[in-house]
Design a protein around this motif. Structure first.
Motif, PDB file in Angstrom:
ATOM      1  N   TRP A  31       0.827  -1.207   0.000  1.00 31.47           N
ATOM      2  CA  TRP A  31       0.000   0.000   0.000  1.00 31.47           C
ATOM      3  C   TRP A  31       0.859   1.253   0.000  1.00 31.47           C
ATOM      4  O   TRP A  31       0.511   2.239  -0.634  1.00 31.47           O
ATOM      5  N   VAL A  32       1.997   1.208   0.689  1.00 33.33           N
ATOM      6  CA  VAL A  32       2.918   2.355   0.677  1.00 33.33           C
ATOM      7  C   VAL A  32       3.461   2.541  -0.740  1.00 33.33           C
ATOM      8  O   VAL A  32       3.462   3.652  -1.278  1.00 33.33           O
ATOM      9  N   VAL A  36      -1.075   4.382  -1.405  1.00 31.90           N
ATOM     10  CA  VAL A  36      -2.275   4.339  -0.562  1.00 31.90           C
ATOM     11  C   VAL A  36      -1.969   4.962   0.794  1.00 31.90           C
ATOM     12  O   VAL A  36      -2.788   5.697   1.355  1.00 31.90           O
ATOM     13  N   LEU A  37      -0.799   4.673   1.330  1.00 29.70           N
ATOM     14  CA  LEU A  37      -0.339   5.209   2.602  1.00 29.70           C
ATOM     15  C   LEU A  37       0.944   5.990   2.363  1.00 29.70           C
ATOM     16  O   LEU A  37       1.777   5.584   1.547  1.00 29.70           O
ATOM     17  N   LEU A  63     -10.829  -3.864   2.060  1.00 27.70           N
ATOM     18  CA  LEU A  63     -10.910  -4.058   0.613  1.00 27.70           C
ATOM     19  C   LEU A  63     -10.076  -5.255   0.158  1.00 27.70           C
ATOM     20  O   LEU A  63     -10.507  -6.042  -0.676  1.00 27.70           O
ATOM     21  N   ALA A  64      -8.876  -5.376   0.713  1.00 29.83           N
ATOM     22  CA  ALA A  64      -7.968  -6.449   0.293  1.00 29.83           C
ATOM     23  C   ALA A  64      -8.471  -7.819   0.735  1.00 29.83           C
ATOM     24  O   ALA A  64      -8.474  -8.765  -0.060  1.00 29.83           O
ATOM     25  N   GLY A  73      -5.718  -1.823  -6.982  1.00 30.92           N
ATOM     26  CA  GLY A  73      -7.155  -1.563  -6.911  1.00 30.92           C
ATOM     27  C   GLY A  73      -7.543  -0.868  -5.627  1.00 30.92           C
ATOM     28  O   GLY A  73      -8.424  -0.005  -5.614  1.00 30.92           O
ATOM     29  N   VAL A  74      -6.893  -1.234  -4.528  1.00 22.93           N
ATOM     30  CA  VAL A  74      -7.161  -0.582  -3.242  1.00 22.93           C
ATOM     31  C   VAL A  74      -6.903   0.915  -3.367  1.00 22.93           C
ATOM     32  O   VAL A  74      -7.708   1.737  -2.924  1.00 22.93           O
ATOM     33  N   GLY A  75      -5.798   1.279  -3.981  1.00 22.04           N
ATOM     34  CA  GLY A  75      -5.479   2.689  -4.169  1.00 22.04           C
ATOM     35  C   GLY A  75      -6.537   3.413  -4.982  1.00 22.04           C
ATOM     36  O   GLY A  75      -6.959   4.522  -4.628  1.00 22.04           O
TER      37      GLY A  75
END
Length: 97
Positions: A31-32, A36-37, A63-64, A73-75
């Protein structure tokens, strides 16, 4: 999905964030790297995450895991949710909602 209220000034390490959102470090690292983060610090050992990052990581984990969305996709989903929230806020301020 439950929401936890956390002070914005909080600073969590990678391990603490993983424990708080019940996600493996591999997920958080992905995610980083996907944006995302956005922790402070240059390396995973130095990363520090804010209270807002915790909220976002909890959403990302949901979501994951539950929706089986990959890191990219999460982003995208979280960016769209942020846009929706901003638009709803603008509508409220304009008295249209």
């Amino acid at each position: 999905m439950s929401t936890l209220i956390v002070e914005e000034e909080i600073q969590l390490t990678l391990v603490e964030l993983c424990q708080a959102c019940n996600a493996p470090a591999e997920y958080v690292s992905a995610w980083v790297y996907e944006g995302v983060l956005t922790p402070s610090g240059q390396t995973p050992e130095d990363w520090r995450f804010s209270g807002e990052s915790l909220r976002r990581a909890q959403q990302a984990r949901w979501l994951a895991r539950d929706m089986e969305v990959n890191a990219q996709g999460v982003g995208i989903v979280l960016d769209l949710l942020d846009e929706i929230a901003a638009l709803q806020s603008r509508l409220q301020r304009a008295g249209l909602r």
